[in-house]
Design an enzyme around this catalytic site. Sequence first.
Site, PDB file in Angstrom:
ATOM      1  N   GLU A  50     -13.821  -5.398   9.566  1.00 41.60           N
ATOM      2  CA  GLU A  50     -12.530  -5.056  10.182  1.00 41.60           C
ATOM      3  C   GLU A  50     -12.551  -3.622  10.690  1.00 41.60           C
ATOM      4  OE1 GLU A  50      -9.143  -4.672   7.472  1.00 41.60           O
ATOM      5  OE2 GLU A  50     -10.544  -4.686   5.799  1.00 41.60           O
ATOM      6  N   SER A  88      -6.536  -2.146   2.434  1.00 40.92           N
ATOM      7  CA  SER A  88      -6.907  -1.567   1.134  1.00 40.92           C
ATOM      8  C   SER A  88      -7.499  -2.599   0.166  1.00 40.92           C
ATOM      9  CB  SER A  88      -5.712  -0.883   0.462  1.00 40.92           C
ATOM     10  OG  SER A  88      -5.427   0.322   1.107  1.00 40.92           O
ATOM     11  N   GLU A 141       0.817  -1.216   0.000  1.00 40.87           N
ATOM     12  CA  GLU A 141       0.000   0.000   0.000  1.00 40.87           C
ATOM     13  C   GLU A 141       0.850   1.265   0.000  1.00 40.87           C
ATOM     14  OE1 GLU A 141      -3.478  -0.240   2.784  1.00 40.87           O
ATOM     15  OE2 GLU A 141      -2.524  -2.109   3.355  1.00 40.87           O
ATOM     16  N   GLY A 197      -7.076   5.698   5.243  1.00 38.90           N
ATOM     17  CA  GLY A 197      -6.541   6.609   4.231  1.00 38.90           C
ATOM     18  C   GLY A 197      -6.954   8.052   4.474  1.00 38.90           C
ATOM     19  N   ASN A 240      -9.906  -0.461  10.852  1.00 42.67           N
ATOM     20  CA  ASN A 240      -8.644   0.028  10.299  1.00 42.67           C
ATOM     21  C   ASN A 240      -8.051   1.093  11.207  1.00 42.67           C
ATOM     22  OD1 ASN A 240      -8.735  -1.125   7.338  1.00 42.67           O
ATOM     23  ND2 ASN A 240     -10.774  -0.368   7.810  1.00 42.67           N
ATOM     24  N   TYR A 276      -9.606   3.997  -4.517  1.00 42.00           N
ATOM     25  CA  TYR A 276      -8.603   5.018  -4.802  1.00 42.00           C
ATOM     26  C   TYR A 276      -8.633   5.618  -6.206  1.00 42.00           C
ATOM     27  CZ  TYR A 276      -6.849   3.252  -0.394  1.00 42.00           C
ATOM     28  OH  TYR A 276      -6.754   2.872   0.916  1.00 42.00           O
ATOM     29  N   ARG A 322     -11.352   3.592  11.303  1.00 41.03           N
ATOM     30  CA  ARG A 322     -12.528   3.433  10.439  1.00 41.03           C
ATOM     31  C   ARG A 322     -12.942   1.976  10.481  1.00 41.03           C
ATOM     32  NH1 ARG A 322     -10.586   3.361   5.433  1.00 41.03           N
ATOM     33  NH2 ARG A 322     -11.208   1.175   5.228  1.00 41.03           N
ATOM     34  N   ASP A 341     -15.375  -1.084   9.073  1.00 34.71           N
ATOM     35  CA  ASP A 341     -16.078  -1.445   7.839  1.00 34.71           C
ATOM     36  C   ASP A 341     -17.129  -2.521   8.126  1.00 34.71           C
ATOM     37  OD1 ASP A 341     -14.091   0.197   6.948  1.00 34.71           O
ATOM     38  OD2 ASP A 341     -13.000  -1.332   5.824  1.00 34.71           O
TER      39      ASP A 341
END
Length: 306
Positions: free
Chosen positions: A267, A147, A15, A273, A269, A213, A253, A255
């Site tokens: 998960e 990611s 990443e 990002g 994070n 992205y 964050r 998900d």
Amino acid sequence: MRNLIVVLMGGLSGENEISLLTGQSCCRALKKKGYKVKELDAKGHFIDELKKLKPKIVFNALHGKYGEDGFTQMILESLNIPYTHSGVFSSSLAMDKELSRIVFKKNKIKVPKYFVLEKDYEGNFSNKIKNKKIKFPIVIKPINEGSSLGVYICKNKIQFKKNYSKLKKNYERILVEEYIPGKEIQVAVMGSKALGAIELVPKRKFYDYTAKYSAKAKTKHIMPAAISKKKYQEVLFLAERAHKILGCKGITRSDFRFYKNKFYLLETNTQPGMTKLSLVPEIASYCGIKFEDLVAWMVKDASTKR
């Protein structure tokens, strides 16, 4: 160097490109706020460079392996340099999809049915998924990547064998989980408070690396998520709880999938990002928090022994 903030970015993970974008965005934001900033790619002799620079704070803009799994956090603790985001233990726990799910399940947070395969597994896969009460389609992914790298949705055994062969070339352990359809909902937590929940409607099969992205992927963002007020509050509570039980700090964050009126946590994070397409800044903006102020808050929140 007194009052210097080093933004650690890039690094050796898959990443690194996104990490460079995150780092550059955060550098610009910090300069706008009047901070003295230096970018540092976490490759080669970056530890020696850190020792020379003696920064007041390290802004950890790394993503994935080494930056998000407790490795870099351990280095910063040993150097006694305050840093942003989560600490050694919570980072390593959140990054490991198997360990974090054990913690989530113990704390009554629903996760998809799953099991882990070692790369040299040669048993009867059909019996394995049957015993776990999992049916196709299934999702397979590395235990410790972010990611959506290496994530495959397999509709049948043929697709599974093909994608599993790809993964086991690069990864020792692979997570196999039931595919949960429904809404994709992600929640940003700042400190210990959930800011909001965003819904993603990817044009692609799922919210993969490209959907995350690339503006060309045209993923639709619905802010706030189009769910009832009661369910909206529930998902905020679940994200706050996940953040707390993992021992996270700073920004996270989480998900989720929302299916048949239930939330399933995929998960949490610890290094989300921070590019112009990223979700945490978008959620924060909806809550009236400018990007520069969000990044400055993260710097003020920095410490050791996280």
